[in-house]
Design a protein around this motif. Structure first.
Motif: not given
Length: 110
Positions: A24, A53-54
């Motif tokens: 990422f 991001p998650k």
């Protein structure tokens, strides 16, 4: 991945020579070793302000984390350099850092 074997049973690799993959923005993974049983070892580099991001779920097995430098945050608390974290199978967190950090990751079950 550059893995060297000496005349005995040791295997080694260099972080500088390990292939790097950007997972990422600001988060890079370097593969150090893969075992015959699926075990794996990595170095994860996170730039200052980087955030997964998650939610990162640990499946199929646990994740072992050692904070080599900087301060790692799992979404709930900070872990300074020298910290060891055991994340059991099925657990989860949101990896992030405000300062930047380098982590050694070990997955004993792949």
């Amino acid at each position: 991945m550059t893995t060297q074997k000496n005349a005995s049973v040791f295997e080694w690799s260099s972080v500088q020579d390990a292939p790097v993959r950007e997972l990422f923005p600001g988060i890079r993974l370097r593969s150090l070793w893969s075992g015959d049983n699926g075990a794996k070892a990595f170095v994860l580099e996170m730039d200052a302000g980087a955030c997964w991001p998650k939610v990162d779920v640990h499946e199929p097995g646990p994740e072992e984390v050692f904070v080599v430098s900087g301060v790692f945050n799992d979404g709930e608390r900070d872990y300074p350099a020298g910290s060891f974290i055991h994340c059991p199978a099925g657990s989860s967190h949101v990896p992030q850092t405000t300062t930047g950090c380098t982590l050694f990751l070990f997955y004993p079950e792949g």
